[in-house]
Design a protein around this motif. Structure first.
Motif, PDB file in Angstrom:
ATOM      1  N   GLU A 156      39.215  10.775  17.996  1.00  0.00           N
ATOM      2  CA  GLU A 156      38.082  11.371  17.305  1.00  0.00           C
ATOM      3  C   GLU A 156      36.774  10.778  17.828  1.00  0.00           C
ATOM      4  OE1 GLU A 156      38.059  13.841  15.338  1.00  0.00           O
ATOM      5  OE2 GLU A 156      40.178  14.050  14.772  1.00  0.00           O
ATOM      6  N   GLN A 157      35.819  11.650  18.127  1.00  0.00           N
ATOM      7  CA  GLN A 157      34.513  11.190  18.586  1.00  0.00           C
ATOM      8  C   GLN A 157      33.669  10.779  17.386  1.00  0.00           C
ATOM      9  OE1 GLN A 157      34.121  15.013  20.982  1.00  0.00           O
ATOM     10  NE2 GLN A 157      32.882  13.616  22.195  1.00  0.00           N
ATOM     11  N   LYS A 158      33.184   9.565  17.418  1.00  0.00           N
ATOM     12  CA  LYS A 158      32.339   9.079  16.339  1.00  0.00           C
ATOM     13  C   LYS A 158      30.887   9.251  16.753  1.00  0.00           C
ATOM     14  CE  LYS A 158      31.561   5.186  13.228  1.00  0.00           C
ATOM     15  NZ  LYS A 158      31.870   3.768  12.915  1.00  0.00           N
ATOM     16  N   ILE A 159      30.214  10.175  16.120  1.00  0.00           N
ATOM     17  CA  ILE A 159      28.824  10.457  16.452  1.00  0.00           C
ATOM     18  C   ILE A 159      27.976  10.054  15.247  1.00  0.00           C
ATOM     19  CG2 ILE A 159      27.171  12.263  17.067  1.00  0.00           C
ATOM     20  CD1 ILE A 159      29.473  13.785  18.347  1.00  0.00           C
ATOM     21  N   ASP A 160      27.335   8.924  15.388  1.00  0.00           N
ATOM     22  CA  ASP A 160      26.529   8.387  14.285  1.00  0.00           C
ATOM     23  C   ASP A 160      25.131   8.986  14.327  1.00  0.00           C
ATOM     24  OD1 ASP A 160      28.591   6.683  13.411  1.00  0.00           O
ATOM     25  OD2 ASP A 160      28.051   5.196  14.945  1.00  0.00           O
ATOM     26  N   ALA A 161      24.523   9.050  13.173  1.00  0.00           N
ATOM     27  CA  ALA A 161      23.147   9.524  13.088  1.00  0.00           C
ATOM     28  C   ALA A 161      22.212   8.487  13.708  1.00  0.00           C
ATOM     29  CB  ALA A 161      22.768   9.786  11.639  1.00  0.00           C
ATOM     30  N   VAL A 162      21.286   8.946  14.525  1.00  0.00           N
ATOM     31  CA  VAL A 162      20.299   8.059  15.147  1.00  0.00           C
ATOM     32  C   VAL A 162      19.092   7.972  14.220  1.00  0.00           C
ATOM     33  CG1 VAL A 162      18.811   7.697  17.141  1.00  0.00           C
ATOM     34  CG2 VAL A 162      21.082   8.710  17.449  1.00  0.00           C
ATOM     35  N   PRO A 163      18.768   6.786  13.723  1.00  0.00           N
ATOM     36  CA  PRO A 163      17.644   6.684  12.777  1.00  0.00           C
ATOM     37  C   PRO A 163      16.312   7.005  13.445  1.00  0.00           C
ATOM     38  CG  PRO A 163      18.439   4.505  13.401  1.00  0.00           C
ATOM     39  CD  PRO A 163      19.413   5.485  13.986  1.00  0.00           C
ATOM     40  N   ALA A 164      15.429   7.620  12.653  1.00  0.00           N
ATOM     41  CA  ALA A 164      14.105   7.966  13.167  1.00  0.00           C
ATOM     42  C   ALA A 164      13.282   6.699  13.355  1.00  0.00           C
ATOM     43  CB  ALA A 164      13.414   8.911  12.200  1.00  0.00           C
ATOM     44  N   GLN A 165      12.484   6.663  14.445  1.00  0.00           N
ATOM     45  CA  GLN A 165      11.601   5.534  14.719  1.00  0.00           C
ATOM     46  C   GLN A 165      10.137   5.963  14.727  1.00  0.00           C
ATOM     47  OE1 GLN A 165      12.930   3.586  18.313  1.00  0.00           O
ATOM     48  NE2 GLN A 165      15.088   3.707  17.719  1.00  0.00           N
ATOM     49  N   ILE A 224      11.475  13.707  20.500  1.00  0.00           N
ATOM     50  CA  ILE A 224      11.679  12.370  21.078  1.00  0.00           C
ATOM     51  C   ILE A 224      10.505  12.112  22.008  1.00  0.00           C
ATOM     52  CG2 ILE A 224      13.210  10.835  22.356  1.00  0.00           C
ATOM     53  CD1 ILE A 224      15.523  12.657  21.666  1.00  0.00           C
ATOM     54  N   GLU A 225       9.772  11.025  21.769  1.00  0.00           N
ATOM     55  CA  GLU A 225       8.567  10.711  22.524  1.00  0.00           C
ATOM     56  C   GLU A 225       8.813   9.570  23.502  1.00  0.00           C
ATOM     57  OE1 GLU A 225       5.019  11.751  19.414  1.00  0.00           O
ATOM     58  OE2 GLU A 225       6.207   9.955  18.985  1.00  0.00           O
ATOM     59  N   THR A 229      20.601  13.013  21.286  1.00  0.00           N
ATOM     60  CA  THR A 229      19.597  11.971  21.085  1.00  0.00           C
ATOM     61  C   THR A 229      20.112  10.629  21.556  1.00  0.00           C
ATOM     62  OG1 THR A 229      18.675  13.143  19.178  1.00  0.00           O
ATOM     63  CG2 THR A 229      18.168  10.801  19.367  1.00  0.00           C
ATOM     64  N   ALA A 230      21.334  10.291  21.174  1.00  0.00           N
ATOM     65  CA  ALA A 230      21.914   9.001  21.572  1.00  0.00           C
ATOM     66  C   ALA A 230      22.012   8.889  23.092  1.00  0.00           C
ATOM     67  CB  ALA A 230      23.292   8.845  20.927  1.00  0.00           C
ATOM     68  N   ALA A 251      17.326   7.365  29.135  1.00  0.00           N
ATOM     69  CA  ALA A 251      15.913   7.605  29.447  1.00  0.00           C
ATOM     70  C   ALA A 251      14.963   6.949  28.472  1.00  0.00           C
ATOM     71  CB  ALA A 251      15.646   9.118  29.495  1.00  0.00           C
ATOM     72  N   GLY A 252      15.485   6.254  27.474  1.00  0.00           N
ATOM     73  CA  GLY A 252      14.621   5.610  26.498  1.00  0.00           C
ATOM     74  C   GLY A 252      13.929   6.622  25.603  1.00  0.00           C
ATOM     75  N   GLY A 253      12.900   6.177  24.896  1.00  0.00           N
ATOM     76  CA  GLY A 253      12.146   7.075  24.043  1.00  0.00           C
ATOM     77  C   GLY A 253      12.196   6.677  22.578  1.00  0.00           C
ATOM     78  N   THR A 254      11.341   7.332  21.815  1.00  0.00           N
ATOM     79  CA  THR A 254      11.239   7.072  20.383  1.00  0.00           C
ATOM     80  C   THR A 254      11.569   8.344  19.627  1.00  0.00           C
ATOM     81  OG1 THR A 254       9.491   5.463  20.794  1.00  0.00           O
ATOM     82  CG2 THR A 254       9.713   6.298  18.543  1.00  0.00           C
ATOM     83  N   PRO A 255      12.682   8.377  18.882  1.00  0.00           N
ATOM     84  CA  PRO A 255      13.065   9.616  18.188  1.00  0.00           C
ATOM     85  C   PRO A 255      12.351   9.772  16.852  1.00  0.00           C
ATOM     86  CG  PRO A 255      14.739   7.951  17.851  1.00  0.00           C
ATOM     87  CD  PRO A 255      13.701   7.328  18.741  1.00  0.00           C
TER      88      PRO A 255
END
Length: 792
Positions: free
Chosen positions: A189-198, A221-222, A377-378, A384-388
């Motif tokens: 099973e693929q575990k896809i966690d929520a990426v918290p907003a920054q 995503i900035e 997003t992950a 590539a980095g960035g701020t979600p």
């Protein structure tokens, strides 16, 4: 659907061999159409190497002498002709002794310069068709490592021929679930966690397309680095799935689509004004797509809008003006759910085909958009980095499709499959496929996962159980039960009897397309009430036929063009007409003929008389005779028929169809022989007959009385014959026309019909008084209706 075997094995670690895995896929309905092994035979003699220096070959302008670092294998001199060979490049190197395809690498001198190995392209390694230059490896590739270990080779590209109902298997997770269920292997099973907003960066979203677009998810995503290279593992998985890597941001959306099944798109945030919306396109609205084409759309399309400006074709392709590029710093990711009915046929209407439309047309899991956004997003942040920013989602809950429970009866399952499957196995199979299962007294209630648009009735569940249980595990048994023998109906001539009759008269049966080109019907002037298809296979098959004859004429023309001078074809099939209610289909029988009336033979001195309408009339009369019917032929004018050689065909008061020689202008336009004849009639009234009743032959003799009537030239024999039959009544057994005369003794605007009336009564011999009274009645009727007089 193409995919990498190793990628699939990551999700479902089965111990089956490649051959067994492919057999399993085919057995469960995911037919393997092709399998191509990549990197077969690459051993430790093909390694990652780095070019330290390049110098021009002293004797060849297109060759370079490269100093190559092969790690533990030392520094080697290689002569290379690849245009992209340069200092610092890392590329595959085949050492001396390595076997590349059918070639074994040996020390060589190229134009007098020694070369101890070969730098390789992707095509030479057998992993891609690109032979334009060396396969460029990432800068962090470990020098000296075996290329097979680095690239994950050998691998196989497996291509599945999926049926339209299995939209859930247009991704690796769907295929893996089926394989896990069939092999009993635990699914990873693929575990896809929520990426918290920054950050708080968002774009407002509006939905104005109702049930056509009930869910839309987006995220900003900035500060990303759009120039970053796509990771090798991702690029290779895309390449082995038939998708050429483009740029990292584009590749991420493609990768998530292959992995999860959710098409996505990435917008350059700085080219958007907001808010983002989904609505119906407006008539005359234009949009420039990613491939550079500008297309005109109508209200049958859905568009993604930016401040009400169309910027993408929903479910098909993104727009050119908001595309991401190397200069992109801020990106807006989107994932949406579009109803299949809103996407079907839209890309084909524009003459294109995309991976997104291919999936949306068949149905995409409405619960996937947020999961896909989190996964993408992950991956972007990792590479590539960035701020979600936060995930923005708008959903019309009432319009979202929801799977409904379907009942599966234990007895029905056993009856259909012919074998009893243990309850525990049924529940295991359904649960392994993602179904929610509840046991009931007589079976189960199963609710399909949201990705399974094809589960609607009990038979769908039976199919799922059967294919995972294994069709080969179902024993072969002969069907049991009594056969019901039905006598053929005596009130209708069978289709086979009509076919046999036409074959006996020298015709060959043809089968033509029920779909035709609209221009074909226009040439025949048969477009009235034509039924256009909403989603045609092609422009040449866009309308349902309103007549059988145009298709037969096309077949006749092809035969005539291939030196077949005498062609006689018939077809029994349906024609279609649009009505205010449901489309109407009518079964008809039609024939077409050209060339000589009789086939070439020694007994016919002439043998060259061309076929005419009367030959076909005789053929049609023989069909009517099977139903004990007499047909009337009434002169008519039809757009496709020769003037004066055309008639409508009636059986009593019911119009069956028409018979005609085709118009010379039409024959010329369609490359048909100059004299081509045809008829087409409705089958049901032609084949209808009364139940046969036997009656004894009369013991009394028949009487023949000949009669010649002079009528105006515009009077047709059929009209006169109807009057004679009606006035003669039941004593008339047969009416024979044996002469038609014009000339001396008959007026210039008159003609004479000479006929024989054969009369008979079943209970007595007819007297002269009886016959004379009947003939008088016939003459009076003909005189009153047609102005007929007895010829002197």
């Amino acid at each position: 659907m193409k995919f990498s075997e190793l990628w699939l094995r990551e999700l479902v670690p089965t111990t089956q061999t490649r051959e067994q895995l492919e057999a399993t896929l085919t057995a469960i309905g995911l037919e393997v159409e092709d399998s191509d092994v990549l990197g077969q035979g690459l051993g430790n003699d093909v390694v990652v190497a780095q070019i330290r220096d390049c110098a021009r070959h002293p004797e060849a302008d297109r060759l370079q002498v490269c100093t190559v670092d092969a790690g533990v294998h030392g520094v080697l001199q290689i002569v290379c002709g690849a245009p992209n060979a340069r200092s610092g490049l890392k590329a595959p190197l085949a050492l001396v002794g390595a076997k590349i395809g059918e070639i074994t690498i040996k020390p060589a001198k190229l134009r007098g310069v020694e070369s101890n190995g070969m730098l390789c392209s992707a095509k030479e390694l057998g992993i891609d068709a690109d032979a334009s230059g060396l396969l460029e490896l990432p800068a962090d590739a470990p020098v000296g490592m075996a290329i097979g270990d680095y690239l994950g080779l050998p691998d196989a590209v497996i291509e599945l021929g999926l049926t339209p109902n299995r939209a859930d298997c247009f991704c690796l997770s769907g295929i893996a679930r089926d394989v896990a269920a069939a092999t009993g292997t635990a699914l990873v099973e693929q575990k896809i966690d929520a990426v918290p907003a920054q950050s708080t960066a968002t774009l407002p979203i509006t939905l104005d397309a109702g049930a056509d677009a009930p869910r839309y998810v987006g995220r900003v995503i900035e500060g990303i680095d759009a120039k970053v290279a796509t990771p090798l593992w991702m690029a290779e998985r895309l390449r082995r799935s038939g998708i050429r890597p483009v740029s990292f941001l584009v590749d991420v959306t493609q990768y998530v689509m292959l992995e999860l099944g959710q098409p996505m798109h990435a917008f350059d945030r700085d080219r958007l004004q907001g808010p983002i919306g989904v609505r119906r396109a407006r008539a005359g609205e234009t949009l420039k797509l990613l491939d550079g084409r500008e297309v005109a759309v109508d209200d049958g399309f859905l568009v993604i809008t930016d401040a009400d400006r169309a910027v993408a074709l929903a479910g098909v392709m993104g727009g050119f003006d908001t595309r991401v590029g190397d200069g992109t710093r801020n990106v807006f990711l989107e994932a949406a759910h579009f109803a299949p009915a809103a996407i079907i046929g839209r890309s084909r209407k524009l003459g294109m085909h995309t991976d997104a439309s291919h999936r949306f047309e068949r149905g995409v899991d409405p619960q996937l958009p947020r999961v896909a956004i989190e996964r993408a997003t992950a991956l972007i942040l990792e590479v590539a980095g960035g701020t979600p920013g936060p995930v923005s989602e708008v959903a019309l809950d009432a319009e979202l499709p929801r799977p409904q429970p379907v009942s599966l009866r234990r007895a029905r399952l056993a009856r259909v499959l012919g074998v009893t499957i243990a309850d525990a196995d049924v529940e295991r199979i359904l649960r392994s496929l993602g179904f929610a299962v509840n046991a009931t007294a007589d079976g189960w209630m199963a609710t399909a996962p949201s990705s399974r648009f094809d589960i609607a009735i009990e038979e769908d569940l039976i199919e799922e159980v059967a294919r995972i249980h294994g069709y080969d595990a179902i024993p072969t048994t002969l069907p049991a039960g009594g056969a019901t023998v039905r006598a053929p109906s005596e009130t209708r001539v069978s289709d086979w009897a009509l076919r046999r009759q036409l074959v006996a008269r020298g015709y060959l049966e043809a089968i033509t397309f029920a779909f035709v080109d609209a221009r074909q019907l226009q040439a025949w002037q048969m477009t009235a009430d034509s039924l256009e298809l909403a989603n045609p296979l092609s422009a040449e098959l866009a309308v349902m036929r309103t007549s059988l004859v145009p298709g037969l004429a096309e077949a006749l023309a092809r035969n005539s063009a291939r030196q077949q001078s005498r062609v006689r074809l018939f077809e029994l099939g349906n024609v279609f007409h649009a009505t205010n209610d449901a489309p109407l289909h009518t079964q008809r029988i039609a024939v077409i003929a050209c060339g000589s009336a009789a086939d070439e033979q020694w007994g016919d001195a002439n043998g060259k008389r061309g076929v005419d309408v009367f030959d076909l009339k005789g053929d049609l009369d023989t069909l009517a005779a099977l139903a004990d019917a007499t047909l009337d032929y009434r002169a008519a004018r039809l757009p496709w028929a020769h003037p004066g050689r055309c008639a409508n065909v009636f059986r009593g008061d019911v119009k069956l169809g028409w018979i005609a020689e085709l118009h010379p202008a039409l024959c010329n336009a369609l490359d048909l022989p100059a004299r081509t004849c045809a008829f087409e009639v409705d089958l049901a009234p032609l084949a209808l007959r009364d139940v046969p009743k036997s009656r004894p032959l009369s013991r009394f003799p028949s009487v023949r009385r000949d009669l010649a009537l002079v009528v105006p030239r515009n009077i047709e024999w059929e009209a006169l014959a109807r009057s004679v039959r009606e006035s003669a009544g039941e004593w008339l057994r047969e009416l024979v026309l044996f002469d038609v005369y014009t000339g001396p003794g008959v007026g210039d605007d008159e003609k004479s019909f000479a006929m024989g009336l054969i009369l008979q009564e079943e209970s007595r011999t007819l007297t002269d008084q009886d016959v004379n009274a009947l003939i008088t009645k016939v003459i009076d009727t003909a005189a009153s209706r047609h102005g007929a007089v007895v010829r002197g």
